[in-house]
Enzyme design. Structure first.
Site, PDB file in Angstrom:
ATOM      1  N   PHE A 125       0.813  -1.132   0.088  1.00 38.41           N
ATOM      2  CA  PHE A 125      -0.290  -0.097  -0.106  1.00 38.41           C
ATOM      3  C   PHE A 125       0.815   1.108   0.013  1.00 38.41           C
ATOM      4  O   PHE A 125       2.196   1.269   0.478  1.00 38.41           O
ATOM      5  CB  PHE A 125      -1.055   0.359   1.435  1.00 38.41           C
ATOM      6  CG  PHE A 125      -1.491   1.540   1.357  1.00 38.41           C
ATOM      7  CD1 PHE A 125      -2.691   1.087   0.533  1.00 38.41           C
ATOM      8  CD2 PHE A 125      -1.504   2.042   2.033  1.00 38.41           C
ATOM      9  CE1 PHE A 125      -3.930   2.402   0.207  1.00 38.41           C
ATOM     10  CE2 PHE A 125      -2.037   3.861   2.345  1.00 38.41           C
ATOM     11  CZ  PHE A 125      -3.253   3.434   1.259  1.00 38.41           C
ATOM     12  N   ASP A 209       9.498   2.837   1.606  1.00 45.52           N
ATOM     13  CA  ASP A 209       8.097   3.264   2.641  1.00 45.52           C
ATOM     14  C   ASP A 209       8.443   3.175   3.278  1.00 45.52           C
ATOM     15  O   ASP A 209       7.547   2.249   3.916  1.00 45.52           O
ATOM     16  CB  ASP A 209       7.183   3.345   1.120  1.00 45.52           C
ATOM     17  CG  ASP A 209       5.727   4.254   1.895  1.00 45.52           C
ATOM     18  OD1 ASP A 209       5.610   4.045   2.892  1.00 45.52           O
ATOM     19  OD2 ASP A 209       4.985   3.772   1.298  1.00 45.52           O
ATOM     20  N   LYS A 238       2.478  10.648   8.851  1.00 42.99           N
ATOM     21  CA  LYS A 238       1.772   8.858   9.809  1.00 42.99           C
ATOM     22  C   LYS A 238       2.376  10.241  11.236  1.00 42.99           C
ATOM     23  O   LYS A 238       2.022  11.101  11.397  1.00 42.99           O
ATOM     24  CB  LYS A 238       2.309   7.692   9.591  1.00 42.99           C
ATOM     25  CG  LYS A 238       1.274   7.890   8.647  1.00 42.99           C
ATOM     26  CD  LYS A 238       1.025   5.693   8.974  1.00 42.99           C
ATOM     27  CE  LYS A 238      -0.267   5.612   8.209  1.00 42.99           C
ATOM     28  NZ  LYS A 238      -0.581   5.221   6.471  1.00 42.99           N
TER      29      LYS A 238
END
Ligand code: PLP
Length: 384
Positions: A125, A209, A238
């Protein structure tokens, strides 16, 4: 609200530490932390002070100008990632945007013109914008929005698939070091090390990532550090500013020379309010030893889950405070609901996986409360 969202599970009004309260005054232990965002938990004094002070000083100026918090954050990220003096930081506002920047970076790595393929992993993702979605290895998320940016190939997450796919026509390989949205799924042993060897050999960029895994969550500042790997670029978002929206792309070595003036930009990216908040959060993580705490509390939580001895628990995945509980049956939504009824927030990442990602500040009390409430939730689902 657009129909992109499901029905909200709770209506929340307040938080403190690892706890939140709903409109009716019910307390919940928050072991999701806004999906690995609230690194310092809720309403942490360091976060509150940083936002308040910078908002009262200088919140935004545009990227025609720079500010002390922005330069400080760039330097800090180059240090913490290991990119060092040859590192460069690009700031944006979310994870998807950080991956958009990384995707454009990959397009610039053409070499003699033949490097046009971008590799990413099945089930990974990388975000919801068109470029990030092109990298995301989940067809059901992508199909309605095709055509997406091209020349992206999704390969199986095996060393064999990697060896078969990489050659001198590959511009970049994107890797999610623990697949969070897929239910916290680890890479096979040796995968990242082999990915580094092969990308280096063929002049492809290794882009990691770390949007979910970074900033201490796995018990290292960045997950690639567990394997002693140095990437060409890393995307971060995040947890970096504890709930303030910010994203970053950090490049290493020659990858820092690819972007030229005018090739990318963002109005809000790296404004002093976001940057000062990130600096304060990262300083607190360093000063309070929260990376080591993530490793220690992660081990305690794993032990606590194993000690419950529930027949529903098949395996425990992930690293540090990014934990996946693989269930023997597709009852993750039931476990999620039962946990809420016990006053515990976790996440059903898919039908048979529970994702657990508490704030990095948790201590003995929170681990003990989690163990009690999670055991009760599992028992309730077993009875049903
Ligand atoms: C959350 C996430 C993203 C997307 O971040 P947004 O801020 O939601 O755009 C990208 N990659 C990974 C690994 C993520 O966990």
């Amino acid at each position: 609200m657009m129909r992109t969202l499901g029905a909200p599970q709770l209506f929340l009004v307040r938080g403190e530490g690892a706890r939140v309260w709903d409109v009716d005054g019910r307390e919940y232990l928050d072991f999701l932390a806004g999906i690995a965002v609230n690194s310092l938990g809720h309403a942490h004094p360091v976060f509150v002070e940083a936002v308040s002070r910078q908002a009262a000083t200088l919140a935004h100026v545009s990227n025609y100008f720079s500010t002390p918090p922005q330069l400080e954050l760039a330097e800090r990220l180059c240090r913490l990632t290991g990119a060092g003096d040859s590192g460069r930081a690009y700031f944006c506002n979310s994870g998807a945007e950080a991956n958009e920047a990384a995707f454009k970076l990959a397009r610039l790595n053409v070499g003699d013109g033949r490097r046009r393929r971008v590799l990413a992993l099945t089930n990974s993702f990388h975000g919801r914008t068109m470029g990030a979605l092109a990298l995301t290895g989940k067809p059901p998320m992508r199909e309605a929005f095709e055509p997406l940016p091209g020349n992206v190939e999704h390969i199986d997450t095996t060393i064999e698939a990697l060896e078969a796919a990489i050659d001198d026509t590959v511009a970049a390989l994107f890797v999610e070091p623990v697949k969070g949205e897929a239910g916290v799924v680890d890479l096979p042993p040796g995968f990242l090390v082999r990915a580094r060897e092969l990308t280096e050999q063929h002049g492809a960029l290794l882009i990691v990532d770390e949007i979910q895994t970074g900033v201490g969550r796995t018990g290292e500042w960045f997950a690639y550090m567990h394997d002693g790997v140095v990437p060409d670029a890393v995307t971060i978002a995040k947890g970096i500013a504890g709930g303030f929206p910010i994203g970053a792309l950090v490049t290493f070595g020659h990858a820092s020379d690819l972007f030229q003036r005018g090739q990318h930009g963002s109005t809000f990216g790296g404004n002093p309010l976001a940057a000062a908040t990130a600096n304060a959060v990262l300083t607190e993580i360093e000063d309070s030893g929260l990376v080591a705490n993530a490793a220690r509390r992660g081990a305690e939580i794993r032990e606590a889950i194993a000690a419950i001895g529930s027949p529903l628990v098949e395996e425990i995945r992930g690293r540090g405070l990014l934990i996946g509980v693989g269930l023997t049956e597709p009852v993750a939504n039931e476990v999620n609901a039962a946990a809420l009824a016990e006053g515990l927030i976790v996440n059903a990442a898919n039908d048979s996986s529970i994702r657990i990602a508490p704030p990095l500040i948790i201590g003995d009390d929170e681990v003990a409360a989690f163990a009690t409430r999670f055991a009760a939730a599992l028992a309730a689902v077993e009875r049903a």
